[in-house]
Design a protein around this motif. Structure first.
Motif, PDB file in Angstrom:
ATOM      1  N   THR A  42       0.693  -1.213  -0.414  1.00 21.43           N
ATOM      2  CA  THR A  42      -0.136   0.202   0.092  1.00 21.43           C
ATOM      3  C   THR A  42       0.408   1.838  -0.090  1.00 21.43           C
ATOM      4  OG1 THR A  42      -0.525  -0.308   2.353  1.00 21.43           O
ATOM      5  CG2 THR A  42      -1.620  -1.460   1.230  1.00 21.43           C
ATOM      6  N   GLY A  43       2.705   1.358  -0.081  1.00 22.21           N
ATOM      7  CA  GLY A  43       2.688   2.282   0.341  1.00 22.21           C
ATOM      8  C   GLY A  43       4.437   1.872   0.146  1.00 22.21           C
ATOM      9  N   LEU A  44       4.924   2.876  -1.101  1.00 23.23           N
ATOM     10  CA  LEU A  44       6.751   2.977  -1.214  1.00 23.23           C
ATOM     11  C   LEU A  44       6.845   4.287  -1.000  1.00 23.23           C
ATOM     12  CD1 LEU A  44       5.867   1.311  -5.216  1.00 23.23           C
ATOM     13  CD2 LEU A  44       6.567   0.378  -2.774  1.00 23.23           C
ATOM     14  N   GLY A  45       8.405   3.736  -0.485  1.00 24.12           N
ATOM     15  CA  GLY A  45       9.565   4.778  -0.279  1.00 24.12           C
ATOM     16  C   GLY A  45      10.978   4.851  -1.219  1.00 24.12           C
ATOM     17  N   LEU A  46      11.525   5.888  -1.644  1.00 26.59           N
ATOM     18  CA  LEU A  46      12.913   5.317  -2.282  1.00 26.59           C
ATOM     19  C   LEU A  46      13.367   6.762  -1.634  1.00 26.59           C
ATOM     20  CD1 LEU A  46      11.610   3.596  -5.446  1.00 26.59           C
ATOM     21  CD2 LEU A  46      13.291   2.304  -3.653  1.00 26.59           C
ATOM     22  N   VAL A  47      14.635   6.434  -0.924  1.00 29.53           N
ATOM     23  CA  VAL A  47      15.777   8.133  -2.457  1.00 29.53           C
ATOM     24  C   VAL A  47      16.839   6.765  -2.373  1.00 29.53           C
ATOM     25  CG1 VAL A  47      17.057   9.080   0.029  1.00 29.53           C
ATOM     26  CG2 VAL A  47      14.684   8.018   0.745  1.00 29.53           C
ATOM     27  N   THR A  48      16.813   7.026  -3.507  1.00 30.20           N
ATOM     28  CA  THR A  48      18.945   6.046  -4.292  1.00 30.20           C
ATOM     29  C   THR A  48      19.677   6.706  -5.345  1.00 30.20           C
ATOM     30  OG1 THR A  48      17.193   5.675  -5.785  1.00 30.20           O
ATOM     31  CG2 THR A  48      16.926   4.718  -4.071  1.00 30.20           C
ATOM     32  N   PRO A  49      20.327   6.247  -5.509  1.00 29.19           N
ATOM     33  CA  PRO A  49      21.762   7.092  -6.210  1.00 29.19           C
ATOM     34  C   PRO A  49      19.938   8.018  -7.969  1.00 29.19           C
ATOM     35  CG  PRO A  49      22.150   5.498  -5.749  1.00 29.19           C
ATOM     36  CD  PRO A  49      21.146   5.525  -5.684  1.00 29.19           C
ATOM     37  N   ALA A  50      19.348   7.318  -8.134  1.00 31.31           N
ATOM     38  CA  ALA A  50      18.367   7.598  -8.900  1.00 31.31           C
ATOM     39  C   ALA A  50      16.914   8.527  -8.823  1.00 31.31           C
ATOM     40  CB  ALA A  50      17.161   6.164  -9.654  1.00 31.31           C
ATOM     41  N   THR A  71      20.705   2.200 -11.133  1.00 34.56           N
ATOM     42  CA  THR A  71      21.412   2.364  -9.550  1.00 34.56           C
ATOM     43  C   THR A  71      22.574   2.178  -9.233  1.00 34.56           C
ATOM     44  OG1 THR A  71      20.067   0.428  -8.582  1.00 34.56           O
ATOM     45  CG2 THR A  71      18.778   1.985  -8.789  1.00 34.56           C
ATOM     46  N   GLY A  72      23.076   0.852  -9.934  1.00 31.54           N
ATOM     47  CA  GLY A  72      24.398   0.497  -8.886  1.00 31.54           C
ATOM     48  C   GLY A  72      24.069  -1.194  -8.135  1.00 31.54           C
ATOM     49  N   HIS A  73      24.594  -1.087  -7.383  1.00 28.39           N
ATOM     50  CA  HIS A  73      24.328  -2.211  -6.524  1.00 28.39           C
ATOM     51  C   HIS A  73      24.699  -2.264  -5.364  1.00 28.39           C
ATOM     52  CE1 HIS A  73      24.050  -5.771  -4.437  1.00 28.39           C
ATOM     53  NE2 HIS A  73      24.728  -6.730  -4.937  1.00 28.39           N
ATOM     54  N   ALA A  74      22.806  -1.643  -4.549  1.00 26.54           N
ATOM     55  CA  ALA A  74      22.578  -1.247  -3.429  1.00 26.54           C
ATOM     56  C   ALA A  74      23.417  -2.201  -2.049  1.00 26.54           C
ATOM     57  CB  ALA A  74      21.308  -0.416  -3.515  1.00 26.54           C
ATOM     58  N   LEU A  75      24.010  -2.827  -2.441  1.00 31.13           N
ATOM     59  CA  LEU A  75      24.161  -4.439  -1.363  1.00 31.13           C
ATOM     60  C   LEU A  75      22.875  -4.597  -0.552  1.00 31.13           C
ATOM     61  CD1 LEU A  75      26.756  -2.862  -0.356  1.00 31.13           C
ATOM     62  CD2 LEU A  75      26.911  -3.659  -2.365  1.00 31.13           C
ATOM     63  N   ALA A  76      22.537  -4.679   0.210  1.00 34.16           N
ATOM     64  CA  ALA A  76      21.740  -5.117   1.437  1.00 34.16           C
ATOM     65  C   ALA A  76      20.155  -4.336   1.077  1.00 34.16           C
ATOM     66  CB  ALA A  76      21.677  -4.822   2.933  1.00 34.16           C
ATOM     67  N   ALA A  77      20.886  -3.074   0.740  1.00 35.66           N
ATOM     68  CA  ALA A  77      18.985  -3.085  -0.195  1.00 35.66           C
ATOM     69  C   ALA A  77      18.311  -3.281  -1.095  1.00 35.66           C
ATOM     70  CB  ALA A  77      19.093  -0.929   0.018  1.00 35.66           C
ATOM     71  N   ALA A  78      19.395  -3.402  -1.830  1.00 35.93           N
ATOM     72  CA  ALA A  78      19.171  -3.345  -3.420  1.00 35.93           C
ATOM     73  C   ALA A  78      17.958  -4.463  -3.521  1.00 35.93           C
ATOM     74  CB  ALA A  78      19.875  -4.501  -4.578  1.00 35.93           C
ATOM     75  N   GLY A  79      17.879  -5.440  -2.476  1.00 36.84           N
ATOM     76  CA  GLY A  79      16.142  -6.383  -2.955  1.00 36.84           C
ATOM     77  C   GLY A  79      14.511  -5.723  -2.494  1.00 36.84           C
ATOM     78  N   ALA A  80      15.234  -4.336  -1.798  1.00 35.62           N
ATOM     79  CA  ALA A  80      13.934  -3.881  -1.447  1.00 35.62           C
ATOM     80  C   ALA A  80      13.436  -2.245  -2.047  1.00 35.62           C
ATOM     81  CB  ALA A  80      14.846  -2.839   0.173  1.00 35.62           C
ATOM     82  N   LEU A  81      15.249  -1.678  -2.975  1.00 37.74           N
ATOM     83  CA  LEU A  81      14.829  -1.314  -4.526  1.00 37.74           C
ATOM     84  C   LEU A  81      13.844  -2.043  -6.035  1.00 37.74           C
ATOM     85  CD1 LEU A  81      16.853   0.313  -2.338  1.00 37.74           C
ATOM     86  CD2 LEU A  81      17.967   1.002  -4.585  1.00 37.74           C
ATOM     87  N   GLU A  82      14.452  -3.308  -5.828  1.00 37.42           N
ATOM     88  CA  GLU A  82      14.106  -4.064  -6.573  1.00 37.42           C
ATOM     89  C   GLU A  82      12.738  -4.441  -6.727  1.00 37.42           C
ATOM     90  OE1 GLU A  82      17.930  -6.211  -6.970  1.00 37.42           O
ATOM     91  OE2 GLU A  82      19.077  -4.549  -7.547  1.00 37.42           O
ATOM     92  N   ALA A  83      12.415  -4.634  -5.265  1.00 34.06           N
ATOM     93  CA  ALA A  83      10.814  -5.180  -5.170  1.00 34.06           C
ATOM     94  C   ALA A  83       9.929  -4.461  -5.383  1.00 34.06           C
ATOM     95  CB  ALA A  83      10.696  -5.845  -3.779  1.00 34.06           C
ATOM     96  N   ALA A  84      10.240  -2.666  -5.017  1.00 37.32           N
ATOM     97  CA  ALA A  84       9.869  -1.549  -5.322  1.00 37.32           C
ATOM     98  C   ALA A  84       9.668  -0.806  -6.796  1.00 37.32           C
ATOM     99  CB  ALA A  84      10.405  -0.213  -4.480  1.00 37.32           C
TER     100      ALA A  84
END
Length: 405
Positions: A9-17, A332-345
């Motif tokens: 129901t909600g998404l939040g992203l703070v990334t290089p993108a 985005t590059g590889h955000a390591l532990a965050a990568a799966g969350a970014l990609e889920a979003a």
């Protein structure tokens, strides 16, 4: 028994993108890389950093001084996700709200700074805030404080699969009815001299310092390594029936989750992809779907020599050749532990918009990659079922199955 369905129901992203979901989606769809030569490091290295993030403005100077960057990014992404979900944290029942966030490296900036102080000869120069600033669990604690979330909170640490593991773990908290809402995702900010030197010594970083924008090339025949990144991605999850009962906007549904371990090597993937195949098949079984049902895959796709071919062969075996595949790490590059969350979003957004982003910098697909990898430009197509896959050091593997609402 029908599959257990959880609403996003909600998404939040703070990334290089970008600093929010809209900026991220525009950049990922454009296929323009965020990579640049990192001038903050002693050796030439290509990274993807979050640009223009002002912790003082976002959190206030006092809170910013007491927290490390991986926490700061997560707090802001979590606030975005909760607002997007339409929740008022002052009005919700905080005892029914859980937090599950993925992280691996914690506050490495603090560790390196304070270690230098210790080596200076005066132990009293070490900050009394060091422990709470670098411990990985503190991110869930700080986010819980910020959101007044008093249900279960934890951090998942499965290396580069951590964000995906967090979403799967959050789904189980909802299934068990331990929570009614779970704020889940991942965060990482460890682009420090020590961490990047370690990656460089392992031989996994791209060496294309003379052409940083094209350094990360998932599935390309000329790929030569990953580009390390930072960022945070957060999803608000609720039981589907609960979300519909409150007339929430359901962006997509988490319908399946699977996890497995290679039990092979601490850093190299198992050559036959046994672990990720087990995880993917488990996720599809959990969702009560088959490989032929999958329209789109947001692949782990790191741009490393071994990962991309091994993962591609597994995807071909399990899903066949129909799915539209992309790796958003090219942007985005590889955000390591965050990568799966970014990609889920990004997977949720692909379902919502009927658009599969391109794999940035993919010039010539490796002949061993027998998949329909989207390249050059986004591809518009109905996406009813999508998968996001993650692999991590230690042999950790995880996969999520999303469906349209």
């Amino acid at each position: 028994m029908p599959p257990f369905e959880v609403a996003v129901t909600g998404l939040g992203l703070v990334t290089p993108a970008g600093a929010d979901v809209a900026e991220n989606w525009d950049r990922v769809r454009s296929g323009r890389s965020c990579a640049s030569l990192d001038e903050t490091l002693p050796d030439p290295t290509v990274t993807c950093r979050v640009r223009g993030f002002d912790a003082d403005a976002a959190l206030g100077p006092f809170a910013a001084r007491q927290t490390e960057r991986f926490v700061q990014l997560a707090v802001v992404a979590a606030r975005q996700a909760v607002a997007d979900a339409g929740w008022d944290t002052g009005a919700w029942d905080g005892a029914r709200v859980g937090i599950v966030l993925g992280n691996s490296l914690g506050g490495m900036q603090s560790v390196e700074r304070q270690h230098a102080n210790l080596l200076g000869g005066d132990p009293r120069a070490v900050s009394p805030l060091l422990l709470p600033m670098f411990m990985v669990n503190m991110v869930s604690g700080y986010v819980a404080i910020d959101l007044d979330a008093r249900g279960p909170s934890q951090v998942t640490a499965t290396a580069c699969a951590s964000g995906t593991t967090a979403v799967g773990t959050a789904r189980e908290l909802l299934r068990s009815r331990a929570c009614d809402i779970v704020v889940a995702g991942g965060t990482e900010s460890a682009l420090t001299p020590l961490v990047l030197a370690a990656f460089r010594r392992m031989g996994v970083l791209s060496r294309r310092c003379d052409e940083p924008a094209t350094a990360c090339r998932p599935f390309d025949v000329d790929r030569d390594g990953l580009v390390a990144a930072e960022g945070a991605g957060v999803l608000v999850l609720e039981r589907l029936a609960d979300a519909r009962a409150r007339n929430a906007h359901v962006r997509a549904v988490v319908r399946g989750y699977g996890a497995a371990t290679d039990a092979y090597h601490v850093a190299a993937p198992e050559p036959n992809g046994r672990g990720i195949e087990l995880a993917l098949r488990a996720a599809l079984k959990d969702a009560q779907l088959t490989g032929s049902d999958v329209d789109h895959v947001n692949a782990h796709g790191t741009s490393t020599l071994q990962n991309d071919v091994i993962e591609a062969r597994v995807l071909r075996r399990v899903l066949g050749g129909r799915s539209l595949v992309t790796s958003t790490k090219g942007v985005t590059g590889h955000a390591l532990a965050a990568a799966g969350a970014l990609e889920a979003a990004y997977t949720v957004l692909a379902i919502e918009h009927g658009v599969v982003p391109p794999t940035a910098n993919l010039m010539t697909v490796d002949p061993a990659v027998e998949l329909d990898v989207v390249r050059a430009a986004e591809r518009k197509a109905p996406v009813e079922v999508a998968v996001s896959t993650s692999l991590g050091f230690g042999g950790h593997n995880a996969a999520l199955v999303f469906t349209a609402a």
